[in-house]
Enzyme design. Structure first.
Site, PDB file in Angstrom:
ATOM      1  N   HIS A  91       3.232   9.127  -1.943  1.00  7.49           N
ATOM      2  CA  HIS A  91       3.259   8.540  -0.601  1.00  7.49           C
ATOM      3  C   HIS A  91       2.264   9.282   0.288  1.00  7.49           C
ATOM      4  O   HIS A  91       2.297  10.521   0.344  1.00  7.49           O
ATOM      5  CB  HIS A  91       4.671   8.627  -0.012  1.00  7.49           C
ATOM      6  CG  HIS A  91       4.761   7.997   1.338  1.00  7.49           C
ATOM      7  ND1 HIS A  91       4.824   6.628   1.509  1.00  7.49           N
ATOM      8  CD2 HIS A  91       4.739   8.537   2.583  1.00  7.49           C
ATOM      9  CE1 HIS A  91       4.858   6.351   2.805  1.00  7.49           C
ATOM     10  NE2 HIS A  91       4.805   7.494   3.473  1.00  7.49           N
ATOM     11  N   ILE A 112       9.590  -2.693  -2.281  1.00 10.94           N
ATOM     12  CA  ILE A 112      10.875  -2.032  -2.073  1.00 10.94           C
ATOM     13  C   ILE A 112      11.732  -2.359  -3.289  1.00 10.94           C
ATOM     14  O   ILE A 112      11.806  -3.520  -3.709  1.00 10.94           O
ATOM     15  CB  ILE A 112      11.535  -2.523  -0.771  1.00 10.94           C
ATOM     16  CG1 ILE A 112      10.706  -2.052   0.420  1.00 10.94           C
ATOM     17  CG2 ILE A 112      12.973  -2.039  -0.669  1.00 10.94           C
ATOM     18  CD1 ILE A 112      11.154  -2.608   1.756  1.00 10.94           C
ATOM     19  N   THR A 161      14.451   7.367  -5.246  1.00 11.36           N
ATOM     20  CA  THR A 161      15.860   6.993  -5.114  1.00 11.36           C
ATOM     21  C   THR A 161      15.913   5.686  -4.318  1.00 11.36           C
ATOM     22  O   THR A 161      14.867   5.162  -3.934  1.00 11.36           O
ATOM     23  CB  THR A 161      16.658   8.089  -4.367  1.00 11.36           C
ATOM     24  OG1 THR A 161      16.058   8.265  -3.085  1.00 11.36           O
ATOM     25  CG2 THR A 161      16.679   9.404  -5.122  1.00 11.36           C
ATOM     26  N   ARG A 213      14.828 -10.383  -4.875  1.00 13.26           N
ATOM     27  CA  ARG A 213      14.403  -9.013  -5.211  1.00 13.26           C
ATOM     28  C   ARG A 213      15.095  -8.554  -6.501  1.00 13.26           C
ATOM     29  O   ARG A 213      14.498  -7.919  -7.359  1.00 13.26           O
ATOM     30  CB  ARG A 213      14.772  -8.096  -4.039  1.00 13.26           C
ATOM     31  CG  ARG A 213      14.005  -6.815  -3.978  1.00 13.26           C
ATOM     32  CD  ARG A 213      14.304  -6.052  -2.702  1.00 13.26           C
ATOM     33  NE  ARG A 213      13.632  -6.566  -1.536  1.00 13.26           N
ATOM     34  CZ  ARG A 213      12.335  -6.397  -1.266  1.00 13.26           C
ATOM     35  NH1 ARG A 213      11.572  -5.729  -2.084  1.00 13.26           N
ATOM     36  NH2 ARG A 213      11.806  -6.896  -0.173  1.00 13.26           N
ATOM     37  N   LEU A 259      13.947   4.157   0.685  1.00 18.35           N
ATOM     38  CA  LEU A 259      12.492   3.978   0.671  1.00 18.35           C
ATOM     39  C   LEU A 259      11.779   5.257   1.126  1.00 18.35           C
ATOM     40  O   LEU A 259      12.031   5.741   2.229  1.00 18.35           O
ATOM     41  CB  LEU A 259      12.103   2.810   1.590  1.00 18.35           C
ATOM     42  CG  LEU A 259      10.616   2.531   1.717  1.00 18.35           C
ATOM     43  CD1 LEU A 259      10.057   1.940   0.427  1.00 18.35           C
ATOM     44  CD2 LEU A 259      10.321   1.608   2.887  1.00 18.35           C
ATOM     45  N   ASP A 260      10.910   5.771   0.272  1.00 19.08           N
ATOM     46  CA  ASP A 260      10.143   6.997   0.569  1.00 19.08           C
ATOM     47  C   ASP A 260      11.060   8.156   0.957  1.00 19.08           C
ATOM     48  O   ASP A 260      10.644   9.071   1.679  1.00 19.08           O
ATOM     49  CB  ASP A 260       9.112   6.749   1.698  1.00 19.08           C
ATOM     50  CG  ASP A 260       8.108   5.672   1.325  1.00 19.08           C
ATOM     51  OD1 ASP A 260       7.784   5.542   0.139  1.00 19.08           O
ATOM     52  OD2 ASP A 260       7.668   4.947   2.242  1.00 19.08           O
ATOM     53  N   MET A 313       3.558  -1.304  -4.130  1.00 17.10           N
ATOM     54  CA  MET A 313       4.009  -1.583  -2.771  1.00 17.10           C
ATOM     55  C   MET A 313       5.184  -2.553  -2.746  1.00 17.10           C
ATOM     56  O   MET A 313       5.116  -3.631  -2.161  1.00 17.10           O
ATOM     57  CB  MET A 313       2.846  -2.144  -1.947  1.00 17.10           C
ATOM     58  CG  MET A 313       1.590  -1.294  -2.007  1.00 17.10           C
ATOM     59  SD  MET A 313       1.860   0.393  -1.444  1.00 17.10           S
ATOM     60  CE  MET A 313       1.742   0.128   0.313  1.00 17.10           C
TER      61      MET A 313
HETATM   62  C1  GRF Z   1      -2.311   5.539  -1.954  1.00 15.33           C
HETATM   63  O1  GRF Z   1      -2.654   6.068  -0.711  1.00 15.33           O
HETATM   64  C2  GRF Z   1      -0.862   5.804  -2.266  1.00 15.33           C
HETATM   65  O2  GRF Z   1      -0.433   7.038  -1.805  1.00 15.33           O
HETATM   66  C3  GRF Z   1      -0.185   4.681  -1.529  1.00 15.33           C
HETATM   67  O3  GRF Z   1      -1.015   3.576  -1.713  1.00 15.33           O
HETATM   68  C4  GRF Z   1      -2.343   4.022  -1.942  1.00 15.33           C
HETATM   69  C5  GRF Z   1      -2.756   3.452  -3.260  1.00 15.33           C
HETATM   70  O4  GRF Z   1      -4.084   3.721  -3.550  1.00 15.33           O
HETATM   71  N1  GRF Z   1       1.184   4.525  -1.955  1.00 15.33           N
HETATM   72  P1  GRF Z   1      -4.638   3.426  -5.011  1.00 15.33           P
HETATM   73  O5  GRF Z   1      -4.211   2.022  -5.392  1.00 15.33           O
HETATM   74  O6  GRF Z   1      -4.118   4.473  -5.935  1.00 15.33           O
HETATM   75  O7  GRF Z   1      -6.142   3.508  -4.857  1.00 15.33           O
END
Ligand code: GRF
Length: 201
Positions: free
Chosen positions: A106, A89, A138, A62, A141-142, A87
């Protein structure tokens, strides 16, 4: 303000940012994906934006991935780093380097439902309201300081898919708005506290 957008997938949020870029005073210097097949890369190319794929599977750790990502980002010297469905971490070192200038979207009303499958989890928990959160990133995560949220009602016959669709509509409105606050220097993070025009959010 110069910005770099990080994605992993469809890039519908990226599209709304591209569509609003002029109005929100954002120059998107590059779009970086950790997945080669991310449709968002096509969206960026159509808009004549430089794209990069940095496949996390090519790195042994990572830390190594984040170091390379950071080098790539820094080539563009961005004022803002926008995580739009990225997506991954991130390491503490990476998040600390960009504290106060990295925004994430998010699909839940944080602090509820951090992590994945937020829509199904909201239905399972019998929530009557659900939505989207934009926050500073930060190491947690989330878990970074919340900037703004949009709420929608959960309907009785909602599926994860139908809920996701309605949340996305809110995402596409809220993210450009928050980015605009940032590019206008209205939005700040100090001592883990978010202010807009000097007022605590
Ligand atoms: C969205 O729901 C965002 O909030 C989440 O992943 C999704 C990504 O959608 N983190 P996109 O790639 O912007 O269509």
């Amino acid at each position: 303000m110069k910005g770099v957008v990080l994605i992993s997938g469809s890039g519908s949020n990226l599209q709304s940012i591209i569509d609003n870029a002029n109005d929100i005073n954002l120059d998107i210097e590059a779009v970086i994906s950790n997945k080669e097949a991310a449709y968002g890369l096509e969206r960026a190319k159509k808009a004549n934006i430089t794209t990069h794929t940095l496949d996390h599977k090519q790195f042994s750790s990572r830390e190594a991935f984040d170091q390379n990502l950071s080098q790539l980002i820094d080539q563009y010297n961005p004022g803002v780093i926008i995580l739009a469905g990225f997506m991954r971490i991130l390491t503490e070192e990476f998040t600390q380097k960009y504290t106060g200038k990295m925004l994430n979207i998010h699909p839940s009303l944080l602090p509820k439902f951090q992590g994945l499958n937020t829509h199904q989890r909201a239905i399972d928990a019998k929530e009557t309201e659900h939505g989207v959160t934009i926050h500073f990133v930060t190491a947690e995560l989330d878990g970074g300081p919340i900037i703004a949220q949009s709420q929608i009602k959960v309907l009785e016959d909602d599926s994860a898919e139908s809920l996701a669709k309605r949340v996305l509509i809110e995402e596409h409105k809220l993210f450009p708005k928050v980015i605009h606050w940032f590019t206008q220097n209205q939005l700040k993070l100090n001592d883990n506290k978010v202010t807009l025009d000097g007022k605590l959010m």
